[in-house]
Design a protein around this motif. Sequence first.
Motif, PDB file in Angstrom:
ATOM      1  N   THR A 109       1.010  -0.905   0.019  1.00  3.45           N
ATOM      2  CA  THR A 109      -0.118   0.299   0.418  1.00  3.45           C
ATOM      3  C   THR A 109       0.949   1.065   0.372  1.00  3.45           C
ATOM      4  OG1 THR A 109      -1.823  -0.665   1.344  1.00  3.45           O
ATOM      5  CG2 THR A 109      -2.018   0.964   1.314  1.00  3.45           C
ATOM      6  N   SER A 110       0.994   1.909  -0.644  1.00  2.00           N
ATOM      7  CA  SER A 110       1.138   3.647  -1.063  1.00  2.00           C
ATOM      8  C   SER A 110       0.115   4.226  -1.018  1.00  2.00           C
ATOM      9  CB  SER A 110       1.831   3.775  -2.243  1.00  2.00           C
ATOM     10  OG  SER A 110       1.614   3.602  -3.486  1.00  2.00           O
ATOM     11  N   ASP A 111       0.893   5.738  -0.650  1.00  2.00           N
ATOM     12  CA  ASP A 111       0.340   7.397  -0.613  1.00  2.00           C
ATOM     13  C   ASP A 111      -0.645   7.265  -1.792  1.00  2.00           C
ATOM     14  OD1 ASP A 111       0.767   7.227   1.831  1.00  2.00           O
ATOM     15  OD2 ASP A 111       2.151   9.025   1.693  1.00  2.00           O
ATOM     16  N   ILE A 112      -0.415   6.532  -2.843  1.00  2.00           N
ATOM     17  CA  ILE A 112      -0.940   6.894  -4.245  1.00  2.00           C
ATOM     18  C   ILE A 112      -1.616   6.318  -4.189  1.00  2.00           C
ATOM     19  CG2 ILE A 112      -0.675   6.489  -6.664  1.00  2.00           C
ATOM     20  CD1 ILE A 112       2.299   7.421  -6.551  1.00  2.00           C
ATOM     21  N   ASP A 113      -1.991   4.405  -3.979  1.00  2.00           N
ATOM     22  CA  ASP A 113      -3.032   3.638  -3.893  1.00  2.00           C
ATOM     23  C   ASP A 113      -4.059   4.412  -2.768  1.00  2.00           C
ATOM     24  OD1 ASP A 113      -1.689   2.001  -5.265  1.00  2.00           O
ATOM     25  OD2 ASP A 113      -0.452   1.125  -3.393  1.00  2.00           O
ATOM     26  N   LYS A 114      -3.972   5.001  -1.957  1.00  2.00           N
ATOM     27  CA  LYS A 114      -4.393   5.571  -0.876  1.00  2.00           C
ATOM     28  C   LYS A 114      -5.494   6.593  -1.162  1.00  2.00           C
ATOM     29  CE  LYS A 114      -2.141   4.092   3.342  1.00  2.00           C
ATOM     30  NZ  LYS A 114      -1.370   5.430   4.752  1.00  2.00           N
ATOM     31  N   LYS A 115      -5.057   7.262  -2.234  1.00  2.00           N
ATOM     32  CA  LYS A 115      -5.623   8.684  -2.835  1.00  2.00           C
ATOM     33  C   LYS A 115      -5.820   8.270  -4.177  1.00  2.00           C
ATOM     34  CE  LYS A 115      -4.358  13.250  -4.533  1.00  2.00           C
ATOM     35  NZ  LYS A 115      -5.214  13.611  -5.597  1.00  2.00           N
ATOM     36  N   LYS A 116      -5.819   7.141  -4.703  1.00  2.00           N
ATOM     37  CA  LYS A 116      -6.695   6.935  -5.995  1.00  2.00           C
ATOM     38  C   LYS A 116      -7.576   6.476  -5.677  1.00  2.00           C
ATOM     39  CE  LYS A 116      -7.481   4.914 -10.060  1.00  2.00           C
ATOM     40  NZ  LYS A 116      -7.301   6.277 -10.946  1.00  2.00           N
ATOM     41  N   LEU A 117      -7.897   5.342  -4.258  1.00  2.00           N
ATOM     42  CA  LEU A 117      -9.662   4.982  -3.870  1.00  2.00           C
ATOM     43  C   LEU A 117     -10.149   5.960  -3.442  1.00  2.00           C
ATOM     44  CD1 LEU A 117     -11.172   2.642  -3.320  1.00  2.00           C
ATOM     45  CD2 LEU A 117     -10.384   2.418  -1.226  1.00  2.00           C
ATOM     46  N   ALA A 118      -9.668   7.114  -2.568  1.00  2.00           N
ATOM     47  CA  ALA A 118     -10.546   8.127  -2.210  1.00  2.00           C
ATOM     48  C   ALA A 118     -11.131   9.042  -2.826  1.00  2.00           C
ATOM     49  CB  ALA A 118      -9.495   8.755  -1.227  1.00  2.00           C
ATOM     50  N   ASP A 119      -9.917   8.857  -3.920  1.00  2.00           N
ATOM     51  CA  ASP A 119     -10.815  10.068  -5.031  1.00  2.00           C
ATOM     52  C   ASP A 119     -11.233  10.159  -5.688  1.00  2.00           C
ATOM     53  OD1 ASP A 119      -8.686  12.153  -5.094  1.00  2.00           O
ATOM     54  OD2 ASP A 119      -7.135  11.603  -6.315  1.00  2.00           O
ATOM     55  N   GLU A 120     -11.077   8.113  -5.998  1.00  2.00           N
ATOM     56  CA  GLU A 120     -12.466   8.124  -6.856  1.00  2.00           C
ATOM     57  C   GLU A 120     -13.150   6.939  -6.540  1.00  2.00           C
ATOM     58  OE1 GLU A 120     -12.366   7.660 -10.332  1.00  2.00           O
ATOM     59  OE2 GLU A 120      -9.767   7.946 -10.115  1.00  2.00           O
ATOM     60  N   VAL A 121     -13.769   6.494  -5.099  1.00  2.00           N
ATOM     61  CA  VAL A 121     -15.212   6.770  -4.532  1.00  2.00           C
ATOM     62  C   VAL A 121     -15.588   7.999  -4.425  1.00  2.00           C
ATOM     63  CG1 VAL A 121     -16.038   5.811  -1.960  1.00  2.00           C
ATOM     64  CG2 VAL A 121     -14.348   4.774  -2.841  1.00  2.00           C
ATOM     65  N   TYR A 122     -15.150   9.415  -3.812  1.00  2.00           N
ATOM     66  CA  TYR A 122     -15.432  10.190  -3.374  1.00  2.00           C
ATOM     67  C   TYR A 122     -16.477  10.832  -5.252  1.00  2.00           C
ATOM     68  CZ  TYR A 122     -16.449  14.958  -2.557  1.00  2.00           C
ATOM     69  OH  TYR A 122     -16.943  16.663  -2.538  1.00  2.00           O
ATOM     70  N   LEU A 123     -15.994  10.994  -6.515  1.00  2.00           N
ATOM     71  CA  LEU A 123     -16.442  10.837  -7.120  1.00  2.00           C
ATOM     72  C   LEU A 123     -17.740  10.122  -8.094  1.00  2.00           C
ATOM     73  CD1 LEU A 123     -13.155  11.177  -9.934  1.00  2.00           C
ATOM     74  CD2 LEU A 123     -14.487  13.479  -8.899  1.00  2.00           C
ATOM     75  N   SER A 124     -17.297   8.998  -7.478  1.00  2.00           N
ATOM     76  CA  SER A 124     -18.463   8.374  -7.411  1.00  2.00           C
ATOM     77  C   SER A 124     -19.790   8.730  -6.689  1.00  2.00           C
ATOM     78  CB  SER A 124     -17.769   7.030  -7.628  1.00  2.00           C
ATOM     79  OG  SER A 124     -17.434   6.255  -8.224  1.00  2.00           O
ATOM     80  N   ILE A 125     -19.651   9.158  -5.946  1.00  2.00           N
ATOM     81  CA  ILE A 125     -20.279  10.154  -4.851  1.00  2.00           C
ATOM     82  C   ILE A 125     -21.030  11.193  -5.404  1.00  2.00           C
ATOM     83  CG2 ILE A 125     -21.272  10.429  -2.417  1.00  2.00           C
ATOM     84  CD1 ILE A 125     -19.137   8.972  -1.390  1.00  2.00           C
TER      85      ILE A 125
END
Length: 260
Positions: A109-125
């Motif tokens: 797990t990297s900070d990039i991975d964390k940000k990617k998931l957070a970005d895409e979930v928020y955008l989908s919301i």
Amino acid sequence: MFTDGIYSGIKLDNAGRVVKYFSALQEYPEDNDKHIPWTPYEFINFANMCRSENNSNWIGIIMQSSGDMLIFKSKQLIFVKKNGKWMYLDSYAIHSILKSNYNSNSMSTSDIDKKKLADEVYLSILDTAFAHTGGCIAIIKDEYIDFVKENCFPTDSLDNEQTSSDKKTIINRLISAGTINGEKQYFQYLDRKLRIELLSLDGATVLDSSGNILCAGAIVKIDGGSEGGGRLAATKELAKYGFATKISMDGSIQCFSLND
């Protein structure tokens, strides 16, 4: 009038004078900012215009035929006026909560991975809120996954081969066909439009803390006598094991967390 409220607009200076008529589809910002605009899918091109340029900080305003208004700054939606009420979207706060629910124990797990998931979930919301379909999405902490699959949606778990159905078969095939770079089953690598469709299904979309899709359109088992509608009750039930969000058909968003 002269613009369509999505793809075209008029630039004004701070004195209200017309600077330019533009089509967002034909304008491509020349900067090094790789940040995905935190804005609903249909307004991406417009949001990209709301940026710093030549010592000017452009603020975007969209007025819709319904009377709703949207205000953009720094490539993100920050204020929405809906049904006569103003709402502030604290994107960074929601994004931080989502990021904290990502798997932080994995060595890969990297900070990039964390940000990617957070970005895409928020955008989908955001996408689901503005699609006015309603939806429910949850991220389950690793220690609760087996319990949740067995007790909250036992028949709708996508990897449960003992409870096959046409719906699960179709969803699994769509997920496999809609992934980018072969990252199968991971929500953050699905086509953005497909994610909207998954969240719009009647039921909940549930992820593990790495973004693996546990179920989509799942009917969540809830206790009898739960307050509120079925979607709200399901969201609160899933939030007991991580983080869950309910998106109403009117566009309102409610977030619940295990720590609340």
